[in-house]
Design a protein around this motif. Structure first.
Motif, PDB file in Angstrom:
ATOM      1  N   ASN A 304       0.821  -1.212   0.000  1.00 30.49           N
ATOM      2  CA  ASN A 304       0.000   0.000   0.000  1.00 30.49           C
ATOM      3  C   ASN A 304       0.852   1.258   0.000  1.00 30.49           C
ATOM      4  O   ASN A 304       0.323   2.366   0.046  1.00 30.49           O
ATOM      5  CB  ASN A 304      -0.942  -0.004   1.199  1.00 30.49           C
ATOM      6  CG  ASN A 304      -2.285  -0.631   0.858  1.00 30.49           C
ATOM      7  OD1 ASN A 304      -2.892  -0.288  -0.156  1.00 30.49           O
ATOM      8  ND2 ASN A 304      -2.738  -1.563   1.681  1.00 30.49           N
ATOM      9  N   THR A 305       2.175   1.076  -0.018  1.00 32.03           N
ATOM     10  CA  THR A 305       3.106   2.193  -0.184  1.00 32.03           C
ATOM     11  C   THR A 305       4.120   1.796  -1.241  1.00 32.03           C
ATOM     12  O   THR A 305       4.359   0.609  -1.493  1.00 32.03           O
ATOM     13  CB  THR A 305       3.827   2.526   1.138  1.00 32.03           C
ATOM     14  OG1 THR A 305       4.455   1.346   1.653  1.00 32.03           O
ATOM     15  CG2 THR A 305       2.853   3.078   2.167  1.00 32.03           C
ATOM     16  N   TRP A 306       4.717   2.805  -1.879  1.00 30.63           N
ATOM     17  CA  TRP A 306       5.683   2.506  -2.943  1.00 30.63           C
ATOM     18  C   TRP A 306       6.902   1.787  -2.369  1.00 30.63           C
ATOM     19  O   TRP A 306       7.388   0.830  -2.948  1.00 30.63           O
ATOM     20  CB  TRP A 306       6.091   3.786  -3.655  1.00 30.63           C
ATOM     21  CG  TRP A 306       6.746   3.519  -4.980  1.00 30.63           C
ATOM     22  CD1 TRP A 306       8.059   3.626  -5.286  1.00 30.63           C
ATOM     23  CD2 TRP A 306       6.080   3.060  -6.166  1.00 30.63           C
ATOM     24  NE1 TRP A 306       8.273   3.257  -6.596  1.00 30.63           N
ATOM     25  CE2 TRP A 306       7.074   2.910  -7.165  1.00 30.63           C
ATOM     26  CE3 TRP A 306       4.761   2.756  -6.488  1.00 30.63           C
ATOM     27  CZ2 TRP A 306       6.784   2.467  -8.452  1.00 30.63           C
ATOM     28  CZ3 TRP A 306       4.469   2.326  -7.775  1.00 30.63           C
ATOM     29  CH2 TRP A 306       5.478   2.186  -8.738  1.00 30.63           C
ATOM     30  N   VAL A 307       7.376   2.264  -1.216  1.00 30.92           N
ATOM     31  CA  VAL A 307       8.425   1.565  -0.471  1.00 30.92           C
ATOM     32  C   VAL A 307       8.040   1.618   1.006  1.00 30.92           C
ATOM     33  O   VAL A 307       7.181   2.397   1.407  1.00 30.92           O
ATOM     34  CB  VAL A 307       9.826   2.198  -0.662  1.00 30.92           C
ATOM     35  CG1 VAL A 307      10.270   2.109  -2.109  1.00 30.92           C
ATOM     36  CG2 VAL A 307       9.845   3.649  -0.180  1.00 30.92           C
ATOM     37  N   GLU A 308       8.678   0.770   1.821  1.00 32.79           N
ATOM     38  CA  GLU A 308       8.494   0.846   3.266  1.00 32.79           C
ATOM     39  C   GLU A 308       9.401   1.951   3.800  1.00 32.79           C
ATOM     40  O   GLU A 308      10.581   1.737   4.061  1.00 32.79           O
ATOM     41  CB  GLU A 308       8.834  -0.491   3.922  1.00 32.79           C
ATOM     42  CG  GLU A 308       7.846  -1.599   3.601  1.00 32.79           C
ATOM     43  CD  GLU A 308       8.286  -2.939   4.174  1.00 32.79           C
ATOM     44  OE1 GLU A 308       9.256  -2.960   4.954  1.00 32.79           O
ATOM     45  OE2 GLU A 308       7.678  -3.953   3.823  1.00 32.79           O
ATOM     46  N   GLY A 309       8.853   3.142   3.938  1.00 30.76           N
ATOM     47  CA  GLY A 309       9.651   4.275   4.377  1.00 30.76           C
ATOM     48  C   GLY A 309       9.684   4.389   5.893  1.00 30.76           C
ATOM     49  O   GLY A 309       8.973   3.685   6.606  1.00 30.76           O
ATOM     50  N   ASP A 310      10.512   5.306   6.382  1.00 30.13           N
ATOM     51  CA  ASP A 310      10.505   5.634   7.803  1.00 30.13           C
ATOM     52  C   ASP A 310       9.441   6.703   7.994  1.00 30.13           C
ATOM     53  O   ASP A 310       9.687   7.896   7.787  1.00 30.13           O
ATOM     54  CB  ASP A 310      11.888   6.107   8.244  1.00 30.13           C
ATOM     55  CG  ASP A 310      12.098   5.937   9.740  1.00 30.13           C
ATOM     56  OD1 ASP A 310      11.125   5.573  10.421  1.00 30.13           O
ATOM     57  OD2 ASP A 310      13.219   6.153  10.214  1.00 30.13           O
TER      58      ASP A 310
END
Length: 461
Positions: A304-310
């Motif tokens: 559900n996000t482009w990358v797993e960000g902080d």
């Protein structure tokens, strides 16, 4: 229960001693021919793992001579499969008896695909194990290396299973005096003297008798289900370049497809829309395999996000765009809209995130770090928006063992009174995913009496 746990744990620890490589010769520099079995390393330092050094000072070499025993605690190891599990968060080349057998540019981890030393081990035959670590930017750490004897692994699993069966039935009997009496009767049957003396046939006979006494628990035990979710945690460009991230995705996704071919029950979940975009661009044949597995219902997309960000360091608009572009891409390519926001490695959670998730049609949130250790809870934002959150009490990167399954299951039931639990497993950071070892273990756990069901699952089913 304590005596059963102690006796089994002590024997498991004794068996695990065979896995330990007691020490290594260590040298920083580039000694010519150091991979050769007969290389003279007597002037090198003697170190134990985990060992750290400054990789800026040059490449580092570790050498060990392995002498696998003929037997451990009365278990004959002749002819068993022998592997080595190595974990180095730095690039390395591994040599077995002078022959290069493994090479990784930035992160050497054989836990997902173990490195074979001998298909049929011959005791008394020395094995030269040499590890050359790349020069780096200052971070050098050899975390662990251990031997894996197939026959010992089977014995350790069996001991852990006995301990876990008694732990689970003890939990089930907690509020019922009649069941407690049955449990005490079964515990009294176990022959700890035989276990201590390595009389394995006598020990196993007592185990089977004890299980027969516990048979009244069998039906109830199988009304509990631990759903096993396999995933590959892939850090984006943490200690390696982008192309290596793409290569990790190629390796893991093709491996997951082969595991699905081999094990019809296997399911896999993968986050980060970028990982799918990599495959579409560079490996379209793998991308099509994923599409087929998604259509089968065996590959769950948790992107559900482009990358797993902080998440705690990003602006609100950034968070919104991450969700927007990921859901548009996944919807257009796979025809699904994931229901869970998968963030196992973020080090913080913005208070407004429930509002963003709820307005995006995402009702669930999975994470591991920076919470209050409540496995299930309603997370409410300042505006009153709520999503169902899960902080994994065991963290990502687990392996399927009887004790881990029982720990997970009883924790969920004790806290919430439910008979379903979620257990996440799979090697990660530099990818890895579920393994054949994990799947085989899950089959044994699920088939074992006096244990909860251990079934392949997904985050939302």
């Amino acid at each position: 229960m304590n005596s059963i746990q102690q006796a089994n744990d002590e024997k498991i620890e004794q068996l695990n001693q065979a896995a330990i490589i007691p020490g290594w010769r260590f040298k920083i520099g580039a000694p010519e021919g150091a991979q050769a079995p007969d290389f003279n390393d007597s002037s090198w330092d003697w170190v134990k793992l985990g060992h750290n050094w400054s990789s800026k000072d040059g490449e580092a070499w570790f050498r060990a001579t392995l002498n696998p025993p003929a037997q451990v605690e009365g278990i004959d190891l002749t002819g068993c499969r022998l592997e080595v599990d190595v974990f180095l968060p730095i690039g390395a080349t591994i040599y077995i008896n002078g022959v290069e057998r493994y090479r990784e540019q930035s992160w050497a981890d054989t836990r997902a695909i173990p490195l074979l030393l001998e298909e049929h081990d011959t005791p008394g035959q020395a094995i030269a194990l040499t590890v050359r670590c790349n020069q780096g930017d200052g971070f050098g750490f050899f975390v662990s290396a251990g031997l894996h004897f197939s026959r010992l692994a089977d014995s350790i699993f069996a001991l852990d299973l006995v301990k876990s069966q008694f732990a689970f039935t003890h939990y089930l009997a907690a509020q019922d005096p009649e069941k407690q009496a049955v449990w005490e009767q079964a515990a009294a049957v176990l022959d700890f003297a035989a276990l201590s003396a390595n009389r394995w046939d006598d020990w196993q006979s007592s185990v089977e008798q004890a299980r027969a006494v516990l048979s009244p628990f069998e039906t109830e035990a199988k009304t509990y289900t631990c759903n096993l979710l396999a995933h590959s945690h892939i850090d984006m460009n943490w200690l390696w370049p982008m192309q290596e991230t793409v290569d990790v995705c190629r390796r893991d996704f093709s491996t997951m497809d082969r595991l699905m071919e081999r094990y019809p029950e296997y399911h896999f979940s993968q986050s980060q829309a970028a990982t799918y975009r990599f495959m579409e661009q560079d490996y379209p044949e793998i991308f099509e395999c994923i599409r087929r597995r998604v259509a089968e219902g065996r590959w769950e997309i948790t992107a559900n996000t482009w990358v797993e960000g902080d998440l705690n360091t990003a602006a609100g608009e950034t968070l919104v765009r991450q969700i927007l572009h990921a859901r548009r891409y996944i919807g257009s390519k796979f025809g699904v809209q994931p229901l869970v926001c998968w963030e196992p490695d973020t080090f913080g959670h913005p208070a407004t995130y429930p509002q963003l998730l709820q307005k995006s049609g995402i009702p669930f949130y999975y994470f591991c770090r920076a919470g209050k250790r409540h496995p299930l809870f309603w997370w409410e934002g300042p505006d009153g928006s709520r999503v169902l959150g899960m902080q994994d009490p065991l963290g990502y990167g687990g392996t399927n063992t009887p004790s881990q399954i029982v720990t997970c299951m009883t924790d969920f039931n004790h806290r919430y009174g439910i008979r379903n639990a979620l257990y996440v497993y799979g090697a990660g950071d530099h990818g890895g995913g579920g393994t054949a070892r994990d799947i085989e273990a899950a089959r044994k756990i699920d088939a074992a009496p006096l244990m909860p069901r251990a079934l392949p699952g997904t985050a939302t089913h």
